[in-house]
Design an enzyme around this catalytic site. Structure first.
Site, mmCIF file in Angstrom:
data_model
loop_
_atom_site.group_PDB
_atom_site.id
_atom_site.type_symbol
_atom_site.label_atom_id
_atom_site.label_comp_id
_atom_site.label_asym_id
_atom_site.label_seq_id
_atom_site.Cartn_x
_atom_site.Cartn_y
_atom_site.Cartn_z
ATOM 1 N N HIS A 1 0.831 -1.199 0.000
ATOM 2 C CA HIS A 1 0.000 0.000 0.000
ATOM 3 C C HIS A 1 0.865 1.249 0.000
ATOM 4 C CE1 HIS A 1 -3.231 2.730 1.731
ATOM 5 N NE2 HIS A 1 -3.893 2.107 0.778
ATOM 6 N N CYS A 2 1.999 1.185 0.669
ATOM 7 C CA CYS A 2 2.883 2.347 0.802
ATOM 8 C C CYS A 2 3.423 2.841 -0.536
ATOM 9 C CB CYS A 2 4.063 2.024 1.710
ATOM 10 S SG CYS A 2 3.628 1.556 3.393
ATOM 11 N N VAL A 3 3.591 1.944 -1.514
ATOM 12 C CA VAL A 3 4.197 2.343 -2.785
ATOM 13 C C VAL A 3 3.163 2.673 -3.853
ATOM 14 C CG1 VAL A 3 6.317 1.054 -2.343
ATOM 15 C CG2 VAL A 3 4.457 -0.046 -3.621
#
Length: 344
Positions: A333-335
């Protein structure tokens, strides 16, 4: 700023026109793992391209194009721009619908409280907008007077935001503002009704000061998935148990308890120095027709997938090996940053 009366902050499951990735490069923290992390990005990119468009911010578009499944290239949009790193969730635009028109809100990203450089990342959104990559009706709003990261909040699309005190009230973000001032700003800016604050919950090795997308996520308007630690000997046990009790106390806007989905605590992972890494199954991405879930090559991967599948009966939950991403303290999700219908 636009009139606040006709705004809608779309949840992640709102129909999407595409997703944004910022590709790793040799001048980022990925230098020593570049081939390995690019393999992971290719897996993520191809899975997204099967469902929707993908904007890839990168330093070498030709090199990226060669890595992508050519049968999916029709959905691929490559943009050559400089970046500090790859965490598009936190430097990418947050889309708000204003009178039915998508508006890209560009908040300040300061490397999670001045921990890491971010001056190039902070230029990406306006450069994308000025390059004419979005539909002609899309507008851009500069919100650089406020530090706010996409991984720090969740929304149900009905007027509720979920976040953590540890992140939004941390030093070196908006420390001159009180909790009430921050809450008032967010309610006004997004035209939401309320904020649910978590005061407990963390992951060792997390650089973000407890982003909500590592701990608890809205799956639909009445459902929250969260990380549950069942091992009393684990350093997270007490904090995550307290977080669980807070989540159980939350009510929907119509006064009912949320449906809860327990995600297992990911198995222990450490870096080359022996420090624990913040592996989490909560860092999944909802896209059109699917949910992409980080896997870490352990037996818990399938347990986590089956648990999350219960919350998404109409979407296939697909696991993507993300053990490399967690080496830089982030995950799937972070990228990524989703771009709702009407943006691309």
């Amino acid at each position: 700023m636009e009139s606040y009366k006709s705004k809608f902050l779309p949840p992640e499951w709102y129909p999407q026109s595409g997703v944004m990735l910022t590709w790793p490069h040799a001048k980022s923290d990925w230098a020593d793992l570049l081939d390995e992390v690019e393999d992971c990005f290719v897996l993520i990119a191809n899975e997204i391209l099967r469902e929707e468009k993908l904007i890839v911010v990168c330093s070498d578009p030709d090199a990226v194009a060669l890595k992508i499944d050519q049968s999916l290239a029709g959905n691929l949009i490559l943009v050559q721009l400089d970046s500090n790193d790859t965490w598009a969730r936190d430097h990418g635009p947050i889309t708000v619908m204003v009178n039915g028109t998508p508006v890209l809100y560009d908040f300040q990203f300061n490397g999670w409280g001045l921990k890491f450089p971010a001056w190039l990342d902070n230029q990406i959104n306006v450069q994308l907008f000025n390059a004419g990559l979005f539909t002609i009706s899309v507008r851009y709003t500069n919100c650089m007077n406020f530090v706010f990261e996409g991984g720090s909040f969740e929304t149900d699309g009905l007027g509720t935001m979920l976040t953590t005190e540890a992140c939004l009230l941390s030093k070196n973000r908006n420390q001159k503002m009180s909790k009430q001032e921050i809450e008032s700003y967010l309610i006004k800016t997004f035209d939401i009704q309320r904020i649910l604050w978590l005061s407990s919950g963390y992951l060792a090795g997390d650089d973000t000061d407890s982003h909500i997308d590592t701990l608890a996520r809205f799956c639909h308007e009445k459902c929250i998935a969260y990380v549950k630690c069942s091992d009393p000997s684990d350093e997270h046990y007490l904090q995550l148990r307290q977080m669980e009790e807070e989540i159980k106390s939350f009510k929907t806007l119509d006064g009912k308890p949320y449906e809860l989905v327990e995600l297992p605590m990911a198995d222990y992972m450490e870096d080359e120095t022996g420090a624990r890494l913040p592996a989490t199954y909560a860092n999944f991405l909802i896209i059109n027709n699917k949910v992409l879930m980080p896997f870490y090559s352990t037996a818990k991967d399938e347990i986590a997938r089956m648990s999350l599948q219960k919350a998404f009966p109409d979407r296939e939950v697909v696991g993507i090996e993300c053990s490399t991403l967690i080496k830089q303290h982030g995950s799937l999700h972070c990228v990524t940053m989703q771009l709702p219908f009407g943006v691309i």
